[in-house]
Design a protein around this motif. Structure first.
Motif, PDB file in Angstrom:
ATOM      1  N   SER A 299      -3.290  -8.370  -5.700  1.00  0.00           N
ATOM      2  CA  SER A 299      -3.436  -8.053  -4.283  1.00  0.00           C
ATOM      3  C   SER A 299      -4.898  -7.858  -3.879  1.00  0.00           C
ATOM      4  O   SER A 299      -5.639  -7.085  -4.518  1.00  0.00           O
ATOM      5  CB  SER A 299      -2.649  -6.769  -3.994  1.00  0.00           C
ATOM      6  OG  SER A 299      -2.805  -6.352  -2.660  1.00  0.00           O
ATOM      7  N   ARG A 300      -5.319  -8.581  -2.851  1.00  0.00           N
ATOM      8  CA  ARG A 300      -6.660  -8.472  -2.242  1.00  0.00           C
ATOM      9  C   ARG A 300      -7.803  -8.723  -3.224  1.00  0.00           C
ATOM     10  O   ARG A 300      -8.948  -8.338  -2.948  1.00  0.00           O
ATOM     11  CB  ARG A 300      -6.845  -7.098  -1.583  1.00  0.00           C
ATOM     12  CG  ARG A 300      -5.855  -6.789  -0.474  1.00  0.00           C
ATOM     13  CD  ARG A 300      -6.215  -5.491   0.248  1.00  0.00           C
ATOM     14  NE  ARG A 300      -5.202  -5.107   1.225  1.00  0.00           N
ATOM     15  CZ  ARG A 300      -5.253  -4.007   1.963  1.00  0.00           C
ATOM     16  NH1 ARG A 300      -6.269  -3.173   1.830  1.00  0.00           N
ATOM     17  NH2 ARG A 300      -4.296  -3.726   2.824  1.00  0.00           N
ATOM     18  N   SER A 320      -2.872 -12.623  -0.636  1.00  0.00           N
ATOM     19  CA  SER A 320      -2.125 -11.669  -1.455  1.00  0.00           C
ATOM     20  C   SER A 320      -0.641 -12.017  -1.481  1.00  0.00           C
ATOM     21  O   SER A 320       0.013 -11.958  -2.530  1.00  0.00           O
ATOM     22  CB  SER A 320      -2.319 -10.243  -0.918  1.00  0.00           C
ATOM     23  OG  SER A 320      -3.676  -9.846  -0.996  1.00  0.00           O
ATOM     24  N   ALA A 324       1.610 -13.056  -4.695  1.00  0.00           N
ATOM     25  CA  ALA A 324       2.821 -12.299  -5.011  1.00  0.00           C
ATOM     26  C   ALA A 324       4.013 -13.236  -5.160  1.00  0.00           C
ATOM     27  O   ALA A 324       4.819 -13.099  -6.101  1.00  0.00           O
ATOM     28  CB  ALA A 324       3.098 -11.262  -3.931  1.00  0.00           C
ATOM     29  N   VAL A 337       0.826  -4.123  -5.226  1.00  0.00           N
ATOM     30  CA  VAL A 337       0.249  -4.619  -3.970  1.00  0.00           C
ATOM     31  C   VAL A 337      -0.234  -3.470  -3.080  1.00  0.00           C
ATOM     32  O   VAL A 337       0.229  -2.336  -3.182  1.00  0.00           O
ATOM     33  CB  VAL A 337       1.270  -5.466  -3.184  1.00  0.00           C
ATOM     34  CG1 VAL A 337       1.807  -6.609  -4.047  1.00  0.00           C
ATOM     35  CG2 VAL A 337       2.410  -4.630  -2.642  1.00  0.00           C
ATOM     36  N   HIS A 338      -1.156  -3.836  -2.186  1.00  0.00           N
ATOM     37  CA  HIS A 338      -1.589  -2.909  -1.144  1.00  0.00           C
ATOM     38  C   HIS A 338      -0.683  -2.996   0.089  1.00  0.00           C
ATOM     39  O   HIS A 338      -0.401  -1.989   0.732  1.00  0.00           O
ATOM     40  CB  HIS A 338      -3.026  -3.232  -0.698  1.00  0.00           C
ATOM     41  CG  HIS A 338      -4.060  -3.100  -1.759  1.00  0.00           C
ATOM     42  ND1 HIS A 338      -4.336  -4.108  -2.660  1.00  0.00           N
ATOM     43  CD2 HIS A 338      -4.909  -2.076  -2.062  1.00  0.00           C
ATOM     44  CE1 HIS A 338      -5.301  -3.726  -3.475  1.00  0.00           C
ATOM     45  NE2 HIS A 338      -5.667  -2.496  -3.139  1.00  0.00           N
ATOM     46  N   ASP A 339      -0.262  -4.203   0.439  1.00  0.00           N
ATOM     47  CA  ASP A 339       0.454  -4.463   1.691  1.00  0.00           C
ATOM     48  C   ASP A 339       1.954  -4.500   1.418  1.00  0.00           C
ATOM     49  O   ASP A 339       2.567  -5.567   1.277  1.00  0.00           O
ATOM     50  CB  ASP A 339      -0.034  -5.777   2.284  1.00  0.00           C
ATOM     51  CG  ASP A 339      -1.558  -5.768   2.508  1.00  0.00           C
ATOM     52  OD1 ASP A 339      -2.013  -5.029   3.382  1.00  0.00           O
ATOM     53  OD2 ASP A 339      -2.256  -6.495   1.773  1.00  0.00           O
ATOM     54  N   THR A 343       4.779  -7.694   1.826  1.00  0.00           N
ATOM     55  CA  THR A 343       5.212  -8.261   0.549  1.00  0.00           C
ATOM     56  C   THR A 343       6.716  -8.129   0.382  1.00  0.00           C
ATOM     57  O   THR A 343       7.387  -9.057  -0.081  1.00  0.00           O
ATOM     58  CB  THR A 343       4.495  -7.572  -0.619  1.00  0.00           C
ATOM     59  OG1 THR A 343       3.086  -7.617  -0.407  1.00  0.00           O
ATOM     60  CG2 THR A 343       4.825  -8.253  -1.933  1.00  0.00           C
TER      61      THR A 343
END
Length: 363
Positions: A299-300, A320, A324, A337-339, A343
């Motif tokens: 992620s990112r 990202s 994924a 992940v951040h988001d 996701t």
């Protein structure tokens, strides 16, 4: 010798003996890529149908045949669920691990949750409500050039948030390489240790995890004792990372950690160039032959910016999601992940398409 699942199939229906289920999950495949390596160089590379593997192995010397049978068994065996307090997380479909940084200097969201324990915990609750199965809490940045954090400060950053989240039954992993932080986090209610140094940076880390009998993520980095971004490069990143993780799994199990509690992470972005990272992402299915659940943390990451006009971290959502979904397509069990909401939505659509193919829907 190495085996990588290839030629994935939409459905096993009416294909008995032609396809094999991957790690007890939602994916089936019809062939292996077989790679032979001698003295650090690939000397053979071919594709074998699933139905051809036994006949091929029977023509080999016994040690090589046993190696192939062992790899094939690891690839097909269902992964043990993660027990996180009162929750049991099955690994037969990809799960989302939400990233919660309590740092002032992380590459993506450093400082966002550093000053307010309650706000940080609320962010974790929000990720869980959005579909994250695990919240991964870290108190030390692992970006290139980040300064080391005294373990006492790291404990102060993560423990108050872990206590709040664990009270609600949220599955929690602690992202640290320090034994003292692991001990404090587990005592506060964390369930999983996620170590970028694969329990090799702190000599007490391995005994702590063995005693706790908790799940642990072993991440690859070239030289964990010198930091996650050390190392001098690779001739064959996919094979070398596989070998490193295989050896690390052996060392960790020999020290008393059950193999069923080990997860592995190829360490995208840690001591690797963009080309190394892309090779690992494209060859990700090889790591199923280790017999452990795969955690993918892309992620990112910097490679997304490198492939998209140097987009800064906060503008890397599209990349990202792409990574994924690539991980899901190749069988990764946990996506870090951040988001989270985006996701989770992408995976729900992916799962809908898989389910439709599995039951033979058309149109």
């Amino acid at each position: 010798m190495y085996l990588r699942p290839v030629q994935f199939a939409d459905s096993p229906i009416e294909r008995d003996g032609e396809v094999t289920r991957l790690a007890g999950g939602l994916l089936w495949f019809s062939a292996y890529e077989l790679i032979a390596v001698a003295r650090g160089a690939r000397i053979a590379q071919t594709t074998l149908a699933v139905s051809e593997l036994r006949a091929f192995a029977e023509a080999l010397p016994a040690p090589q045949a046993e190696r192939l049978y062992g790899l094939a068994e690891h690839i097909a065996s269902p992964r043990a669920p993660i027990v996180a307090g009162e929750r049991t997380l099955r690994l037969d479909q990809p799960l989302v691990m939400g990233i919660l940084n309590r740092t002032p200097d992380s590459f993506s969201d450093g400082g966002r949750h550093i000053d307010d324990d309650g706000a940080a915990a609320s962010a974790g609750f929000d990720m869980g409500a959005a579909g994250a199965s695990i919240i991964d809490i870290g108190g030390e940045s692992t970006r290139p050039g980040a300064e080391a954090v005294w373990e006492g400060d790291e404990v102060k950053r993560v423990v108050p948030v872990i206590e709040r989240l664990s009270a609600s039954g949220t599955p929690i992993s602690i992202d640290t390489r320090k034994a003292a932080v692991m001990e404090a986090a587990l005592a506060a209610g964390a369930h999983i240790v996620n170590d970028v140094a694969a329990l090799a940076w702190d000599e007490r880390a391995l005994p702590v995890v063995a005693k706790a009998a908790c799940p642990v993520v072993l991440m690859h980095s070239p030289d964990p004792r010198s930091g996650p971004h050390g190392g001098t490069g690779y001739a064959d990143p996919l094979i070398e990372v596989f070998d490193w993780l295989e050896q690390r799994i052996a060392a960790v199990t020999a020290a008393g950690v059950e193999r069923a509690r080990i997860l592995i992470d190829p360490g995208i972005g840690f001591g690797k160039s963009m080309q190394h990272n892309l090779a690992l992402l494209n060859g990700l299915a090889l790591f199923h032959a280790l017999g452990c659940p795969i955690v993918l943390g892309a992620s990112r990451k910097r490679l997304i910016g490198a492939l998209s006009n140097e987009a800064p971290a906060y503008q890397r959502l599209g990349g990202s999601i792409a990574l994924a979904l690539r991980g899901a397509e190749l069988g990764a069990q946990i996506l870090r992940v951040h988001d989270v909401p985006e996701t989770v939505q992408a995976l729900r659509v992916w799962r809908g398409m898989k389910d439709a193919a599995l039951i033979g829907q058309r149109g």
